[in-house]
Scaffold this active site. Sequence first.
Site, PDB file in Angstrom:
ATOM      1  N   CYS A 216      43.116  32.887  38.854  1.00  0.00           N
ATOM      2  CA  CYS A 216      44.459  32.322  38.938  1.00  0.00           C
ATOM      3  C   CYS A 216      45.372  33.325  39.642  1.00  0.00           C
ATOM      4  O   CYS A 216      45.453  34.492  39.234  1.00  0.00           O
ATOM      5  CB  CYS A 216      44.986  32.030  37.529  1.00  0.00           C
ATOM      6  SG  CYS A 216      46.723  31.530  37.495  1.00  0.00           S
ATOM      7  N   CYS A 219      48.132  34.640  36.820  1.00  0.00           N
ATOM      8  CA  CYS A 219      47.824  35.471  35.647  1.00  0.00           C
ATOM      9  C   CYS A 219      46.457  36.126  35.678  1.00  0.00           C
ATOM     10  O   CYS A 219      46.090  36.843  34.745  1.00  0.00           O
ATOM     11  CB  CYS A 219      47.967  34.634  34.380  1.00  0.00           C
ATOM     12  SG  CYS A 219      46.623  33.428  34.153  1.00  0.00           S
ATOM     13  N   CYS A 238      44.968  26.276  35.469  1.00  0.00           N
ATOM     14  CA  CYS A 238      44.700  27.486  34.706  1.00  0.00           C
ATOM     15  C   CYS A 238      44.909  27.198  33.222  1.00  0.00           C
ATOM     16  O   CYS A 238      46.035  26.874  32.810  1.00  0.00           O
ATOM     17  CB  CYS A 238      45.610  28.637  35.156  1.00  0.00           C
ATOM     18  SG  CYS A 238      45.368  30.145  34.195  1.00  0.00           S
ATOM     19  N   CYS A 241      47.741  30.035  31.705  1.00  0.00           N
ATOM     20  CA  CYS A 241      49.190  30.078  31.945  1.00  0.00           C
ATOM     21  C   CYS A 241      49.779  28.730  32.341  1.00  0.00           C
ATOM     22  O   CYS A 241      51.001  28.593  32.464  1.00  0.00           O
ATOM     23  CB  CYS A 241      49.524  31.118  33.023  1.00  0.00           C
ATOM     24  SG  CYS A 241      49.019  30.661  34.703  1.00  0.00           S
ATOM     25  N   ASP A 366      32.654  44.037  60.839  1.00  0.00           N
ATOM     26  CA  ASP A 366      31.787  44.133  59.661  1.00  0.00           C
ATOM     27  C   ASP A 366      30.928  42.877  59.572  1.00  0.00           C
ATOM     28  O   ASP A 366      31.446  41.764  59.437  1.00  0.00           O
ATOM     29  CB  ASP A 366      32.655  44.279  58.412  1.00  0.00           C
ATOM     30  CG  ASP A 366      31.849  44.410  57.131  1.00  0.00           C
ATOM     31  OD1 ASP A 366      30.605  44.353  57.192  1.00  0.00           O
ATOM     32  OD2 ASP A 366      32.457  44.559  56.056  1.00  0.00           O
TER      33      ASP A 366
END
Length: 458
Positions: A216, A219, A238, A241, A366
């Site tokens: 999330c 949170c 979520c 929260c 990369d």
Amino acid sequence: MRGRLITATKHSAKAETAALAGRGAYWFLHTFLKGGSSLPGKIASRIDPDVLSQLGQDYDVIVVTGTNGKTLTTNLVVKVLRQKYDEILTNPTGSNMMQGIITAFLAQPKKGHGRGIAVLEVDEANVAPVAKYLHPKAFVLTNIFRDQMDRYGEFYTTYQKILDGIALAPDALVIANGDAPIFSSRELVNPKAYFGFQSEGTDDLVAPPNTDGVLCPVCNHILHYHLITYSNLGDFFCPNCGFSRPELTNTVTNVEEMLPTSSKFTIDGQAFSLQIGGLYNIYNALAAYAVGAAFDVSPTQMAEALTYDEKVFGRQEVVQVGDKAVTLILVKNPVGLNQVLDMIQNETEPFAFGTLLNANYADGIDTSWIWDGNFEELVQSHKASSYLVGGERYQDIAYRLKVAGVPDDQLQVQPDLGKVIDALPQFKEKKVYLLATYTAILQLRKKLAEGGYLKAGF
């Protein structure tokens, strides 16, 4: 007062000189070398670093940005808006940094007297510089995934680069993918419209633990979903929260068919047929629909605009090499790669599979991202029985495919792109899916043009 007028006149003269030099460079490069997607802009900005401000002053600007889907979404937005607007400027080559955007304005001088529309694909790190000069009317946000860590860092860093640009245009409409948790995680003063896939289920799902953005953004608790479309996209919430998907303005209500080369789906009750495959491309079409809706293009006009068979550079572009239909597909990060691998496994006929890997600045230096690709699923599906690798980092991708289970006797290694082209007609399969990073596709297309398989340029 007189001093300000003199300064303004000097600035105007400087911008005109820069534009003249840039247009001259574009004419020469385009006419004689079939190129010129960024160098003219570089020349113009050297003469006047602020030249973009004058070039774009008569346009309402729409910025399309995000990790995946920028080029095709930009192309689809242009097709949608052409149903209503006469003069639309864009950067069709995908040259999406400042010099490429300046070149787009140099290459397409304004014709009419009223305001035009500019639909611009913009690299995430260039959103703020572009917004500084062009004051966009709308921002279109496709998605954010881990991509080119050497340039962007983690995807929260990438989003901040975009937010820095949005902050410069507080009145601009933000048209964002509502299924991407990150796009509704910050409060914006801008007006907003969200698009996504309809979900009426009550399932409680979680994404695989190595998924980008699995936490999330408010949170840091594990996100849950009622619907997952792919990666971290879907109807999220979520349980810790209460953060959840925002109300959607435009929705895909049904997907009737998904093949490697086409899709049929419904948006807000309107049926669409798109001659390009992949769930991720339905999202691109949905983004274009959301822009059209915001600019008062009717659903039926948009359905007509999106029913076309023109392939965009490197986006399921089909090239005939001998009797083989070779589909070129750009890949650049794990999420996009896995969506392409999922898509081609819907193929009903046998096919050969190739991957060209470069690691230049435009690709991301990369190459470790290839280890997050689900090549094992492709190999285990037995949909492909012939494999080919090439590009400057051919050893990396060859080793990756061997680890995925490709037998040595089914794998061709061709570092030279000219030999890659020579190898294509030798496959026993009639269809070849050839995945490549950005500079590898550029290099391959140049070789294909030299061989007469496609037109030079873009």
